[in-house]
Scaffold this motif. Structure first.
Motif, PDB file in Angstrom:
ATOM      1  N   ARG A  69       0.896  -1.211   0.093  1.00 30.44           N
ATOM      2  CA  ARG A  69      -0.169  -0.051   0.054  1.00 30.44           C
ATOM      3  C   ARG A  69       0.903   1.198   0.056  1.00 30.44           C
ATOM      4  N   SER A  70       0.468   2.025  -0.836  1.00 29.69           N
ATOM      5  CA  SER A  70       1.118   3.495  -0.832  1.00 29.69           C
ATOM      6  C   SER A  70       2.662   3.300  -1.183  1.00 29.69           C
ATOM      7  N   HIS A  71       2.845   2.439  -2.019  1.00 30.75           N
ATOM      8  CA  HIS A  71       4.437   2.153  -2.023  1.00 30.75           C
ATOM      9  C   HIS A  71       5.303   3.123  -2.658  1.00 30.75           C
ATOM     10  N   LEU A  72       5.045   3.798  -3.729  1.00 33.41           N
ATOM     11  CA  LEU A  72       5.821   4.734  -4.497  1.00 33.41           C
ATOM     12  C   LEU A  72       4.839   6.068  -4.849  1.00 33.41           C
ATOM     13  N   TYR A  73       5.756   6.996  -4.935  1.00 32.26           N
ATOM     14  CA  TYR A  73       5.081   8.275  -5.297  1.00 32.26           C
ATOM     15  C   TYR A  73       4.958   8.405  -7.050  1.00 32.26           C
ATOM     16  N   ILE A  74       4.025   8.501  -7.276  1.00 28.85           N
ATOM     17  CA  ILE A  74       3.928   8.273  -9.036  1.00 28.85           C
ATOM     18  C   ILE A  74       2.657   9.327  -9.418  1.00 28.85           C
ATOM     19  N   ASP A  75       2.690  10.181 -10.342  1.00 27.80           N
ATOM     20  CA  ASP A  75       2.260  11.007 -10.771  1.00 27.80           C
ATOM     21  C   ASP A  75       1.006  11.708 -10.003  1.00 27.80           C
TER      22      ASP A  75
END
Length: 192
Positions: free
Chosen positions: A160-166
Motif C-alpha cells: 500500500r502507498s508504495h511509491l509516489y507516482i503521477d
C-alpha cells in the motif's frame, strides 16, 4: 557487476548511460513523457529535490554501480536508445536482494523488448550473487504485469502507498523470484 556492465543478446544491448548520450536520452524522455507519467516514480513535492543535470545523473548511476547498490542500464536496439532497465535498492549481507524496474519507449512497446531486457538483467543479477529480485507494479499496469508473469515471477501481494507516482502515493503489486528457481523458457537464455 561494475562500471563496465554491458549485456548483449540478439540485437538487444543493455549498457550504462554515458555523458555523450545526453541529447538522445533527453529526446527519448521528452517523446515518452506522457506515456511514462502514470507509471514512473518521482520524488514527492515535499522532498524538495532540485532537478539533476544529465552529467550528474550519469555520475550518480556510475557511483551506484561501483558501490554495488544498483545496476541501471539503458536499453539499446539497433544502436538507438529505446528504454531503461535497472535493479535498484540492492541489499547484500543476509538479504542479497534488489528491485527490478523497466520501461520501453511507446514506439517499441509490444515487441517483447522490455521482457527480454528484464530477463537479461535479472539473470545477470542472479549470476552476480543476488538471491531474490522483486518487481513492484501498479495494479492497473497490465503490460508490466505481463512482463513479470512471462518471466515466472510469483505474485506476492500488495504494498500500500508504495511509491509516489503521477502526483500521489500509489499501491503496487509485488512479484518476486529467487535465484534457486529454474530460469527456463524463451526469455531466459541461461536455463540456470
Amino acid at each position: 557487476m561494475g562500471d563496465a556492465d554491458v549485456i548483449e543478446s540478439s540485437g538487444l544491448r543493455l549498457r550504462p548511460l554515458r555523458a555523450r548520450d545526453a541529447r538522445a536520452w533527453m529526446d527519448l524522455r521528452e517523446a515518452n513523457r506522457d506515456w511514462l507519467r502514470p507509471w514512473e516514480a518521482s520524488a514527492p513535492p515535499e522532498a524538495g529535490h532540485e532537478p539533476m543535470s544529465f552529467r550528474a545523473f550519469v555520475r550518480l548511476e556510475r557511483a551506484q554501480r561501483r558501490r554495488l547498490e544498483a545496476i541501471p542500464l539503458a536499453i539499446e536496439v539497433d544502436g538507438a536508445l529505446v528504454g531503461r532497465v535497472a535493479i535498484a535498492g540492492i541489499q547484500w549481507g543476509a538479504q542479497r536482494a534488489g528491485s527490478l524496474g523497466y520501461w520501453i519507449a511507446q514506439d517499441h512497446a509490444g515487441r517483447g523488448i522490455a521482457t527480454r531486457a528484464a530477463a537479461l538483467l535479472a539473470d545477470h543479477g542472479f549470476r552476480a550473487g543476488l538471491h531474490r529480485i522483486e518487481i513492484a507494479i501498479r495494479p492497473e499496469n497490465a503490460a508490466s504485469r505481463r512482463v513479470a508473469e512471462k518471466l515466472g515471477f510469483t505474485e506476492e501481494g500488495i504494498r500500500r502507498s508504495h511509491l509516489y507516482i503521477d502526483g500521489a502515493w500509489r499501491d503496487h503489486v509485488v512479484f518476486a523470484r529467487t535465484q534457486d528457481e529454474p530460469r527456463t523458457g524463451r526469455y531466459w537464455e541461461t536455463g540456470a
